[in-house]
Design an enzyme around this catalytic site. Structure first.
Site, PDB file in Angstrom:
ATOM      1  N   ARG A  77       0.490  -1.271  -0.265  1.00  0.00           N
ATOM      2  CA  ARG A  77       0.177   0.126   0.006  1.00  0.00           C
ATOM      3  C   ARG A  77       0.852   0.926   0.470  1.00  0.00           C
ATOM      4  O   ARG A  77       1.960   1.228   0.923  1.00  0.00           O
ATOM      5  CB  ARG A  77      -0.735  -0.531   1.040  1.00  0.00           C
ATOM      6  CG  ARG A  77      -2.145  -0.532   0.942  1.00  0.00           C
ATOM      7  CD  ARG A  77      -3.285  -0.152   2.138  1.00  0.00           C
ATOM      8  NE  ARG A  77      -2.765  -0.046   3.656  1.00  0.00           N
ATOM      9  CZ  ARG A  77      -3.422   0.401   4.321  1.00  0.00           C
ATOM     10  NH1 ARG A  77      -4.878   0.355   4.025  1.00  0.00           N
ATOM     11  NH2 ARG A  77      -3.299   0.297   5.531  1.00  0.00           N
ATOM     12  N   THR A 121      -1.364   7.315  -0.659  1.00  0.00           N
ATOM     13  CA  THR A 121      -1.952   7.434  -2.066  1.00  0.00           C
ATOM     14  C   THR A 121      -3.127   6.293  -1.153  1.00  0.00           C
ATOM     15  O   THR A 121      -4.113   6.145  -1.863  1.00  0.00           O
ATOM     16  CB  THR A 121      -1.940   7.314  -2.553  1.00  0.00           C
ATOM     17  OG1 THR A 121      -0.822   6.335  -3.088  1.00  0.00           O
ATOM     18  CG2 THR A 121      -0.819   7.889  -3.799  1.00  0.00           C
ATOM     19  N   ASP A 144      -2.915  -3.647  12.543  1.00  0.00           N
ATOM     20  CA  ASP A 144      -2.142  -4.346  11.159  1.00  0.00           C
ATOM     21  C   ASP A 144      -2.012  -5.986  11.047  1.00  0.00           C
ATOM     22  O   ASP A 144      -0.847  -5.874  12.144  1.00  0.00           O
ATOM     23  CB  ASP A 144      -0.590  -3.866  10.883  1.00  0.00           C
ATOM     24  CG  ASP A 144      -0.338  -3.797   9.918  1.00  0.00           C
ATOM     25  OD1 ASP A 144      -0.071  -5.250   9.541  1.00  0.00           O
ATOM     26  OD2 ASP A 144       0.262  -2.483   9.206  1.00  0.00           O
ATOM     27  N   ASP A 160       1.756  -6.859  10.961  1.00  0.00           N
ATOM     28  CA  ASP A 160       2.770  -6.746  12.356  1.00  0.00           C
ATOM     29  C   ASP A 160       2.546  -7.133  13.464  1.00  0.00           C
ATOM     30  O   ASP A 160       3.325  -7.714  14.447  1.00  0.00           O
ATOM     31  CB  ASP A 160       3.239  -5.232  12.273  1.00  0.00           C
ATOM     32  CG  ASP A 160       3.282  -4.271  11.113  1.00  0.00           C
ATOM     33  OD1 ASP A 160       4.148  -4.619  11.100  1.00  0.00           O
ATOM     34  OD2 ASP A 160       3.557  -3.225  11.252  1.00  0.00           O
TER      35      ASP A 160
HETATM   36  N1  URA Z   1      -5.019  -4.105   6.673  1.00  0.00           N
HETATM   37  C1  URA Z   1      -4.342  -4.196   8.137  1.00  0.00           C
HETATM   38  O1  URA Z   1      -3.250  -4.978   8.318  1.00  0.00           O
HETATM   39  N2  URA Z   1      -5.360  -3.985   8.856  1.00  0.00           N
HETATM   40  C2  URA Z   1      -6.422  -2.443   9.653  1.00  0.00           C
HETATM   41  O2  URA Z   1      -6.845  -2.257   9.454  1.00  0.00           O
HETATM   42  C3  URA Z   1      -6.631  -2.700   7.988  1.00  0.00           C
HETATM   43  C4  URA Z   1      -5.907  -2.674   6.509  1.00  0.00           C
END
Ligand code: URA
Length: 209
Positions: free
Chosen positions: A104, A108, A200, A203
């Site tokens: 990502r 943007t 995330d 992570d």
């Molecule tokens: N990606 C993630 O890991 N968590 C989110 O909340 C959105 C995208």
């Protein structure tokens, strides 16, 4: 939302609740994701084609049905898709595996492709694309667009969590692709994260933060 399947089985919901807890360790987050993926595969594969085979039981010969696992391709969107992929492969070990590397762009939030590797003969195969979080939908949309170039027999999308914005974006771009998820959360925040969500996913499963 006819093409969205929310898997509300108590076991799935229970494990998802444990994963949302920010105190869950990397180890337990990964284990729960694995177990959840196995349970979700049960629903995702409900309509996969079967073939008849002859089996010799200890009593007699009979005809019975098996899944042709090799016809299935699980496509993991790197890197977070890996966590779901492992669980799905433990219940469909014969499936083929493809990888799409997308990140990502932090400014943007659009998806940028850096890797794409699929098995041969995609036009003969049913594809299941996996990514734990369907948030903005940008990665999922880009991945499915790319896969459609290979004309597979069918495409499904599996995530752990999504939100109304992600579902709407995906359905606008690919109304023909069913979405399987454990929950549709309240909303997306300005940084593209799902609320209440689980943070995330990459992570948390790899312990990189
Ligand atoms: N990606 C993630 O890991 N968590 C989110 O909340 C959105 C995208």
């Amino acid at each position: 939302m006819s093409n969205v399947h929310v898997i509300d089985h108590p076991l799935v919901q229970h494990k998802l609740s444990l994963m949302r807890n920010k105190e869950a360790s990397t180890n337990s987050f990964r284990r729960l994701l694995n177990e959840l993926a196995m349970l979700m595969t049960y629903e995702v594969t409900r309509d996969v084609p079967m073939q008849e085979v002859e089996v010799q039981t200890p009593m007699e010969t009979t005809r019975t049905k098996v899944i042709d696992g090799k016809k299935l391709v699980f496509v993991s969107i790197l890197r977070a898709g890996t966590g779901i992929l492992d669980g799905m492969l433990s219940v469909v070990p014969g499936a083929r595996v493809g990888h799409i590397g997308l990140y990502r762009d932090p400014k943007t939030l659009t998806a940028v492709e850096y890797y794409f590797k699929m098995p041969q003969g995609m036009s003969e195969r049913d594809v299941v694309v996996v990514d734990p979080m369907l948030a903005t939908g940008n990665s999922a949309i880009a991945a499915v667009e790319r896969l459609k170039e290979l004309k597979p027999k069918s495409i499904k999308f599996v995530c752990l969590l999504t939100c109304p914005e992600g579902v709407a974006a995906m359905q606008r771009a690919h109304p023909d692709v069913p979405i399987y998820t454990a929950a549709i959360d309240r909303e997306l925040n300005d940084h593209g994260y799902i609320l209440p969500g689980l943070g995330d996913a990459g992570d948390r499963m790899f312990g990189t933060k």
